[in-house]
Each structure stands twice: as C-alpha cells, then as structure tokens.
Design an enzyme around this catalytic site. Structure first.
Site, mmCIF file in Angstrom:
data_model
loop_
_atom_site.group_PDB
_atom_site.id
_atom_site.type_symbol
_atom_site.label_atom_id
_atom_site.label_comp_id
_atom_site.label_asym_id
_atom_site.label_seq_id
_atom_site.Cartn_x
_atom_site.Cartn_y
_atom_site.Cartn_z
ATOM 1 N N HIS A 72 0.854 -1.195 0.000
ATOM 2 C CA HIS A 72 0.000 0.000 0.000
ATOM 3 C C HIS A 72 0.884 1.237 0.000
ATOM 4 O O HIS A 72 1.749 1.384 0.856
ATOM 5 C CB HIS A 72 -0.915 0.024 1.232
ATOM 6 C CG HIS A 72 -2.150 -0.785 1.059
ATOM 7 N ND1 HIS A 72 -3.251 -0.649 1.851
ATOM 8 C CD2 HIS A 72 -2.464 -1.753 0.149
ATOM 9 C CE1 HIS A 72 -4.210 -1.475 1.458
ATOM 10 N NE2 HIS A 72 -3.750 -2.171 0.416
ATOM 11 N N TYR A 200 -9.542 5.357 7.272
ATOM 12 C CA TYR A 200 -9.726 5.770 8.675
ATOM 13 C C TYR A 200 -10.759 6.891 8.650
ATOM 14 O O TYR A 200 -10.539 7.930 8.011
ATOM 15 C CB TYR A 200 -8.428 6.312 9.251
ATOM 16 C CG TYR A 200 -7.342 5.290 9.466
ATOM 17 C CD1 TYR A 200 -6.505 4.890 8.421
ATOM 18 C CD2 TYR A 200 -7.118 4.733 10.726
ATOM 19 C CE1 TYR A 200 -5.491 3.957 8.621
ATOM 20 C CE2 TYR A 200 -6.103 3.808 10.934
ATOM 21 C CZ TYR A 200 -5.301 3.424 9.889
ATOM 22 O OH TYR A 200 -4.297 2.507 10.096
ATOM 23 N N PRO A 292 -4.586 0.875 18.584
ATOM 24 C CA PRO A 292 -4.330 0.347 17.238
ATOM 25 C C PRO A 292 -4.486 1.388 16.115
ATOM 26 O O PRO A 292 -4.189 1.100 14.971
ATOM 27 C CB PRO A 292 -5.361 -0.763 17.094
ATOM 28 C CG PRO A 292 -6.433 -0.415 18.055
ATOM 29 C CD PRO A 292 -5.763 0.278 19.198
ATOM 30 N N LYS A 296 0.742 0.249 15.130
ATOM 31 C CA LYS A 296 2.137 0.194 15.577
ATOM 32 C C LYS A 296 2.486 -0.999 16.452
ATOM 33 O O LYS A 296 3.657 -1.250 16.713
ATOM 34 C CB LYS A 296 2.474 1.491 16.346
ATOM 35 C CG LYS A 296 2.548 2.707 15.461
ATOM 36 C CD LYS A 296 3.633 2.572 14.417
ATOM 37 C CE LYS A 296 3.491 3.590 13.308
ATOM 38 N NZ LYS A 296 4.180 3.163 12.084
ATOM 39 N N TYR A 384 3.662 6.826 9.920
ATOM 40 C CA TYR A 384 2.844 5.656 9.601
ATOM 41 C C TYR A 384 3.703 4.565 8.921
ATOM 42 O O TYR A 384 3.621 3.385 9.284
ATOM 43 C CB TYR A 384 1.686 6.040 8.672
ATOM 44 C CG TYR A 384 0.600 4.991 8.596
ATOM 45 C CD1 TYR A 384 0.719 3.901 7.723
ATOM 46 C CD2 TYR A 384 -0.526 5.060 9.407
ATOM 47 C CE1 TYR A 384 -0.259 2.925 7.659
ATOM 48 C CE2 TYR A 384 -1.523 4.089 9.346
ATOM 49 C CZ TYR A 384 -1.375 3.023 8.472
ATOM 50 O OH TYR A 384 -2.346 2.041 8.408
HETATM 51 C C1 PHB Z 1 -6.231 -4.197 10.919
HETATM 52 O O1 PHB Z 1 -6.181 -4.532 9.722
HETATM 53 O O2 PHB Z 1 -6.648 -4.963 11.817
HETATM 54 C C2 PHB Z 1 -5.766 -2.819 11.302
HETATM 55 C C3 PHB Z 1 -5.209 -1.998 10.340
HETATM 56 C C4 PHB Z 1 -4.787 -0.720 10.691
HETATM 57 C C5 PHB Z 1 -4.935 -0.281 11.994
HETATM 58 C C6 PHB Z 1 -5.492 -1.113 12.970
HETATM 59 C C7 PHB Z 1 -5.914 -2.390 12.620
HETATM 60 O O3 PHB Z 1 -4.529 0.979 12.333
#
Ligand code: PHB
Ligand code: APR
Length: 389
Positions: A72, A200, A292, A296, A384
C-alpha cells in the site's frame, strides 16, 4: 537443559527473535503458555512497516509475505464525507505491506520447525530466576513435571499480561498509562475490502476503520462505548453503523457478509521503563501497548527484536556489551515516538465523551490543516510507514 537465550512467549516477538538468533548460531528456547493452535487463532493487525518487512526477510520468513502481501502506497482519512489521501510513496519514498499477523506467526512457526527450533508449548508457571546475577535460569512445569533451563539471558516476549515485566522490582520499574474511554468493535468477513487502501474515518457517531487481510478477506472496526458487549451487536447492526460513518462512495460499494470473527478490544497507551533489568530484556507488548489507530503494535515488537537481536549478536560474536547496554534507551526512543503518533491519531480520529465543542473544533481544524498542508501530511506519512530503526 541449558541455552544461551531463554525466550518467554511464543508470539511474534518471541518467535522472530528465536528465528533470527538461530540463523546466526545462537541457541534459544521459546517457552509458550498456550497451545500452538491457540497462538495461531489470534486475529491481529496486518499493516507492516517497511523495516519489519526487511526484518522478516532477514529472518528468512519473507517468501509468503512477498508472494501474498499487498503493498500500500497510501491511506485514506475521511471526515464530513470528504476524503484525504496520504501518499506515502510521494511524501516519504516508502510504502507499507498488508499481511496478517496470523500469517506471520504461521510463517515463523514453519521456519522454526524447519530449523529444529525449540518451542515448548503449554509451559505452565514459567518463572525467571537470578535475573540480577550472571547465571539466570527459568523454571516451568510441563505435563506436571518441573523443568529448569539455565541461560545467559532472558527475553521477556510474553505480552502485556506476562510474567516478565512483573519480575522487575517495583522500585526499579516505572509505568506510564492512558486508558481510552471507548473500544473497537472488530469484524472479520470473507468480503472484498471497502477500497483499494485503508479508510480511517471520523464521524459525529464515532471512529470507523475499513481494513483488509487479502482481496477476499476484510477487517472492519467501529468505535463503541466501553459498556458495549459483542453480543449487543448483530452483523446487520455492525454493517449499518459502519456505512453511516464512512464516506458515501465507500458505503455504497461496501460488500457486507457474515462475520467469521467479532470482538471488542479496549484501547490503551502503556509503556514500562526500563526495558532491561540485569539479564532480562522486555520485548514487544511485554513493555508497551499502543492504541491500534496507528497500526504500531506489531511493528514496535519488530523494532525491539531488531535492537535486542543485534545486541546479542555483538555480545556473542564480538564480545562487545554496548548493544545490550544501550538496548533499553534505544528501544524506548522509538517506542515513545510510536506512542505519541498512536495517541495523536487516536485523539484526531475518535469522538471523546467529554471533548465538548472546543475539542470537536480542534479535531476538525487538525483534519483541515492535514488536508491542505504537505508538511502535515509528510509528518503523518513518515510516522505511519515507520521511523528509522
Ligand atoms: C487491521 O487490519 O486490523 C488494522 C489496520 C490498521 C490499523 C489497525 C488495525 O490501524
Ligand atoms: N509464560 C509463557 N508464555 C506466556 C506467558 C507466560 N507467563 N504470558 C504470556 N505468554 C505468551 C502468550 O500466550 C503469547 O503467545 O506470550 C505471547 C505474547 O505474545 P503477544 O501478546 O502477541 O505479544 P508480542 O509477541 O510482543 O507481539 C506484539 O502482537 O499480539 C500482538 O497486539 C500485539 O501487535 C502486537 C504484537
């Protein structure tokens, strides 16, 4: 039994450290409380910083990741039905890899088996001893029989609820914590992702995240009050809530389906200092937890493993102590930067019960600044994709 490094915990941290050490002729024993199937049943995030991608390749376990992982080059932040794309490649020259932690654990177990690595499952009552001596050892019970492993060092890779952190005297250990007033309700479904990249989203009803594991396996989350229980949420209710919170174009194309896993996880920021005491080294979730939102958790475990592995290598190959002596300081410098990023992303993207009108304006202004500032987007992107080890 005797080994050079006794590793408590057979999750990503413990398995990756054991694999890296073994490839350099340093022997270790992994003591895992659960069964292998239990460890492999855990559903965890799958966004890998490039530093972790390279570390997995160095450990000789990158083949399936390189074949099946998805690269990505950006991510999407959505608010008030507008979408901001953070272009990792343009802003940092780097990308991230989408590859589930469950798959990484599978790959690590396969590699441990192939090399004859020693991973002892269902090890009960694992207890480190003599950590402040030159001759530590670890005891455990297996099938009702007590065993002792003499070693040079103990790696505490046993997660937040493990025994290692608690083995550091309270007069030495300092803990820092922030518990967030909400949780994440997560659903795994055999449906295609909502978009080509992660979304997000912040909405007046709360945060949502559309993620993925593969082209046919998606992972989605919505922020929920801490009082919610997973049985309060039918699949239909979850999908309806997710659609309310993500941009219309994503909601319209979203393919829904039955959940194959559904759970609520609390969010906390936590750090324990120091990450070393005598012959004990804390690694991964044993030393720190992040919300989450910044993806990280697994990536910080990887950088801890990198620092400890290189410190042990220098000790055994060159007889130099600097890497081990500097482990806690170096690891914590990176841990605290990831804690800051995860905390700031959580504050920007969630509705806090007590944030008030001023707090909401702060969030809206931060997103507006992000939308129109290359500097702000670069700062988010470099955190990130992962700051340097
Ligand atoms: C996930 O795919 O579970 C996931 C991805 C990004 C995040 C948190 C969880 O920031
Ligand atoms: N004795 C032996 N093993 C233990 C003990 C104990 N007393 N306590 C815990 N364990 C085991 C757990 O069963 C688990 O398999 O230690 C392992 C710790 O693994 P994780 O909790 O996954 O922590 P870590 O390996 O540091 O990985 C961090 O993985 O779980 C995610 O959210 C976490 O993304 C983060 C990353």
């Amino acid at each position: 039994m005797r080994t050079q490094v006794a590793i408590i915990g057979g999750g990503p941290s413990g398995l990756l450290l054991s694999q890296l050490l073994h490839r350099k002729g340093i022997d270790s024993v992994v003591l895992e409380r659960q069964t292998r199937d239990y460890v492999l049943s855990r559903i965890r995030a799958g966004v890998l910083e490039w530093g972790m991608v390279e570390l997995l390749r160095e450990a000789g376990v990158g083949q399936r990741m390189d074949a099946e992982g998805i690269i990505h080059e950006g991510t999407l932040l959505a608010a008030q039905n507008r979408t901001i794309r953070i272009d990792f490649r343009k802003l940092t020259g780097k990308a991230v890899m989408i590859y589930g932690q469950t798959e990484i654990t599978h790959d690590l177990y396969d590699a441990r088996d192939a090399m004859g690595g020693v991973v002892i499952h269902e090890a009960e009552g694992v207890t480190p001893h003599g950590l402040d001596s030159d001759a530590p050892h670890v005891t455990y019970v297996k099938d009702g029989t007590e065993h002792r492993i003499d070693c040079d060092f103990v790696a505490g890779c046993d997660g937040f609820h493990g025994v290692s952190r608690k083995s550091i005297p309270s007069s030495v250990l300092k803990e820092f914590e922030r518990v967030y007033p909400f949780g994440w309700l997560g659903v795994l479904s055999e449906t295609p992702p909502a978009d080509d990249e992660l979304i997000y989203a912040i909405h007046e009803r709360g945060f949502a995240l559309c993620s993925m594991r593969r082209a046919d396996l998606s992972r989605h989350y919505v922020q929920v009050p801490l009082t919610d229980r997973v049985e309060d949420w039918s699949d239909d209710a979850f999908w309806a809530e997710l659609k309310r919170r993500i941009p219309e174009h994503a909601a319209q194309r979203l393919v829904t389906g039955p959940s194959i896993e559904k759970s609520i996880a609390p969010l906390r920021s936590f750090v324990a200092e120091p990450m070393r005491w005598g012959r004990l080294f804390l690694v991964g979730d044993a030393a720190h937890i992040v919300p989450p939102t910044g993806a990280k958790g697994l990536n910080l475990a990887a950088s801890d493993v990198h620092y400890l592995y290189n410190g042990l290598l220098a000790h055994y190959q060159d007889g130099t102590p600097e890497g081990l002596d500097d482990y806690s300081r170096k690891a914590l410098l990176r841990v605290w930067k990831a804690e800051r990023f995860s905390w700031s992303m959580t504050n920007m993207m969630h509705r806090f019960p007590d944030q008030g009108d001023f707090g909401q304006r702060m969030q809206e202004s931060e997103l507006d600044y992000l939308e129109h500032s290359t500097a702000a987007q670069t700062a988010l992107a470099e955190n990130y994709v992962g700051l340097p080890y």
